[in-house]
Write a protein that holds these residues in place. Structure first.
Motif, mmCIF file in Angstrom:
data_model
loop_
_atom_site.group_PDB
_atom_site.id
_atom_site.type_symbol
_atom_site.label_atom_id
_atom_site.label_comp_id
_atom_site.label_asym_id
_atom_site.label_seq_id
_atom_site.Cartn_x
_atom_site.Cartn_y
_atom_site.Cartn_z
ATOM 1 N N ARG A 16 0.668 -1.378 -0.036
ATOM 2 C CA ARG A 16 -0.120 -0.101 -0.027
ATOM 3 C C ARG A 16 0.828 1.372 0.064
ATOM 4 N NH1 ARG A 16 -3.854 -2.543 4.356
ATOM 5 N NH2 ARG A 16 -5.423 -3.456 3.089
ATOM 6 N N GLN A 17 2.150 1.213 0.717
ATOM 7 C CA GLN A 17 2.988 2.301 0.620
ATOM 8 C C GLN A 17 3.885 2.523 -0.344
ATOM 9 O OE1 GLN A 17 4.304 2.444 4.771
ATOM 10 N NE2 GLN A 17 2.602 2.311 5.478
ATOM 11 N N LEU A 18 3.867 1.594 -1.306
ATOM 12 C CA LEU A 18 4.924 1.749 -2.708
ATOM 13 C C LEU A 18 4.621 3.165 -3.189
ATOM 14 C CD1 LEU A 18 4.574 -1.722 -4.006
ATOM 15 C CD2 LEU A 18 6.538 -0.816 -2.911
ATOM 16 N N ASP A 19 5.838 3.803 -3.600
ATOM 17 C CA ASP A 19 5.687 4.966 -4.130
ATOM 18 C C ASP A 19 6.052 4.783 -5.831
ATOM 19 O OD1 ASP A 19 8.326 4.763 -4.624
ATOM 20 O OD2 ASP A 19 8.960 6.366 -3.330
ATOM 21 N N LYS A 20 5.638 5.794 -6.800
ATOM 22 C CA LYS A 20 5.643 5.637 -7.831
ATOM 23 C C LYS A 20 6.861 4.994 -8.449
ATOM 24 C CE LYS A 20 4.805 7.851 -12.471
ATOM 25 N NZ LYS A 20 4.484 9.232 -12.989
ATOM 26 N N PRO A 21 8.054 5.573 -7.980
ATOM 27 C CA PRO A 21 9.459 4.890 -8.398
ATOM 28 C C PRO A 21 9.620 3.358 -8.193
ATOM 29 C CG PRO A 21 9.680 7.264 -7.634
ATOM 30 C CD PRO A 21 8.383 6.777 -7.222
ATOM 31 N N GLN A 22 9.073 3.115 -6.802
ATOM 32 C CA GLN A 22 9.270 1.605 -6.698
ATOM 33 C C GLN A 22 8.337 0.867 -7.578
ATOM 34 O OE1 GLN A 22 8.066 2.434 -2.452
ATOM 35 N NE2 GLN A 22 9.949 1.598 -1.807
ATOM 36 N N THR A 23 7.051 1.214 -7.515
ATOM 37 C CA THR A 23 6.298 0.610 -8.423
ATOM 38 C C THR A 23 6.677 0.384 -9.853
ATOM 39 O OG1 THR A 23 4.547 1.502 -7.134
ATOM 40 C CG2 THR A 23 3.833 0.423 -9.485
ATOM 41 N N GLU A 24 7.331 1.512 -10.503
ATOM 42 C CA GLU A 24 7.904 1.778 -11.819
ATOM 43 C C GLU A 24 8.888 0.608 -12.106
ATOM 44 O OE1 GLU A 24 8.461 5.723 -12.630
ATOM 45 O OE2 GLU A 24 6.617 5.927 -13.223
ATOM 46 N N GLU A 25 9.885 0.483 -10.967
ATOM 47 C CA GLU A 25 10.936 -0.363 -10.843
ATOM 48 C C GLU A 25 10.623 -1.853 -10.868
ATOM 49 O OE1 GLU A 25 14.815 -2.214 -10.780
ATOM 50 O OE2 GLU A 25 14.150 0.057 -11.183
ATOM 51 N N MET A 26 9.433 -2.178 -10.222
ATOM 52 C CA MET A 26 8.987 -3.652 -10.217
ATOM 53 C C MET A 26 8.387 -3.786 -11.554
ATOM 54 S SD MET A 26 7.463 -4.218 -6.431
ATOM 55 C CE MET A 26 6.346 -2.959 -6.686
ATOM 56 N N ILE A 27 7.313 -3.023 -12.201
ATOM 57 C CA ILE A 27 6.990 -3.093 -13.283
ATOM 58 C C ILE A 27 8.113 -3.141 -14.692
ATOM 59 C CG2 ILE A 27 5.517 -2.203 -15.366
ATOM 60 C CD1 ILE A 27 3.876 -1.115 -12.875
ATOM 61 N N SER A 28 9.032 -2.784 -14.418
ATOM 62 C CA SER A 28 10.210 -2.609 -15.421
ATOM 63 C C SER A 28 10.717 -3.851 -15.444
ATOM 64 C CB SER A 28 11.289 -1.437 -14.790
ATOM 65 O OG SER A 28 12.352 -1.884 -15.963
ATOM 66 N N PHE A 29 10.974 -4.543 -14.056
ATOM 67 C CA PHE A 29 11.666 -5.675 -13.935
ATOM 68 C C PHE A 29 10.952 -6.877 -14.410
ATOM 69 C CE2 PHE A 29 12.529 -9.696 -11.430
ATOM 70 C CZ PHE A 29 13.826 -9.859 -11.329
ATOM 71 N N ALA A 30 9.444 -6.590 -14.073
ATOM 72 C CA ALA A 30 8.680 -7.744 -14.737
ATOM 73 C C ALA A 30 8.424 -7.885 -16.163
ATOM 74 C CB ALA A 30 7.218 -7.600 -13.940
ATOM 75 N N ASN A 31 8.361 -6.443 -16.696
ATOM 76 C CA ASN A 31 8.363 -6.542 -18.200
ATOM 77 C C ASN A 31 9.595 -6.863 -18.988
ATOM 78 O OD1 ASN A 31 6.969 -5.498 -20.659
ATOM 79 N ND2 ASN A 31 8.303 -3.512 -20.711
ATOM 80 N N ALA A 32 10.813 -6.589 -18.392
ATOM 81 C CA ALA A 32 11.973 -7.331 -18.927
ATOM 82 C C ALA A 32 11.889 -8.816 -18.831
ATOM 83 C CB ALA A 32 13.063 -6.750 -17.989
ATOM 84 N N ALA A 33 11.416 -9.489 -17.766
ATOM 85 C CA ALA A 33 11.342 -11.012 -17.834
ATOM 86 C C ALA A 33 10.290 -11.290 -18.845
ATOM 87 C CB ALA A 33 10.651 -11.221 -16.164
ATOM 88 N N GLY A 34 9.361 -10.529 -18.827
ATOM 89 C CA GLY A 34 8.218 -11.147 -19.855
ATOM 90 C C GLY A 34 8.811 -11.084 -21.123
ATOM 91 N N SER A 35 9.513 -9.925 -21.732
ATOM 92 C CA SER A 35 10.068 -9.718 -23.072
ATOM 93 C C SER A 35 11.080 -10.863 -23.259
ATOM 94 C CB SER A 35 11.004 -8.370 -23.001
ATOM 95 O OG SER A 35 10.153 -7.537 -22.797
ATOM 96 N N LEU A 36 12.022 -11.284 -22.056
ATOM 97 C CA LEU A 36 13.004 -12.294 -22.608
ATOM 98 C C LEU A 36 12.321 -13.620 -22.707
ATOM 99 C CD1 LEU A 36 15.639 -11.160 -19.919
ATOM 100 C CD2 LEU A 36 15.898 -11.515 -22.457
ATOM 101 N N THR A 37 11.356 -14.003 -22.082
ATOM 102 C CA THR A 37 10.555 -14.920 -22.255
ATOM 103 C C THR A 37 10.079 -15.213 -23.599
ATOM 104 O OG1 THR A 37 10.065 -15.063 -19.939
ATOM 105 C CG2 THR A 37 8.684 -16.687 -21.248
ATOM 106 N N THR A 38 9.778 -14.190 -24.370
ATOM 107 C CA THR A 38 9.485 -14.354 -25.663
ATOM 108 C C THR A 38 10.370 -14.822 -26.817
ATOM 109 O OG1 THR A 38 9.421 -12.160 -26.349
ATOM 110 C CG2 THR A 38 7.333 -13.014 -25.423
ATOM 111 N N THR A 39 11.705 -14.788 -26.165
ATOM 112 C CA THR A 39 12.818 -15.140 -27.216
ATOM 113 C C THR A 39 13.276 -16.480 -27.135
ATOM 114 O OG1 THR A 39 14.355 -14.431 -25.643
ATOM 115 C CG2 THR A 39 13.625 -12.518 -26.909
#
Length: 69
Positions: free
Chosen positions: A19-42
């Motif tokens: 609940r207390q995550l700020d925008k930069p923390q949330t963006e960092e987690m989403i960026s990490f997850a997006n990279a994982a998803g992107s790599l999986t498609t390769t």
């Protein structure tokens, strides 16, 4: 892969921490997850295609402009 990586980022957090995550923390987690998803498609397969933490970090470093908000 995206959801698994996102859950990995949340693994030691309580509901109150989330609940207390700020925008930069949330963006960092989403960026990490997006990279994982992107790599999986390769790669082929489900589990064999899952990237390691080191692969995700290297990919994010080499493609840093793609993951900046």
């Amino acid at each position: 892969a995206f959801m698994g990586a996102l859950l990995f980022c949340l693994r030691n957090k309580t509901i109150e921490d989330v609940r207390q995550l700020d925008k930069p923390q949330t963006e960092e987690m989403i960026s990490f997850a997006n990279a994982a998803g992107s790599l999986t498609t390769t790669k082929k397969g489900a589990i064999p295609a899952m990237p390691s933490h080191d692969e995700i970090a290297a990919f994010r470093k080499s493609a840093s402009l793609m993951f900046n908000f």
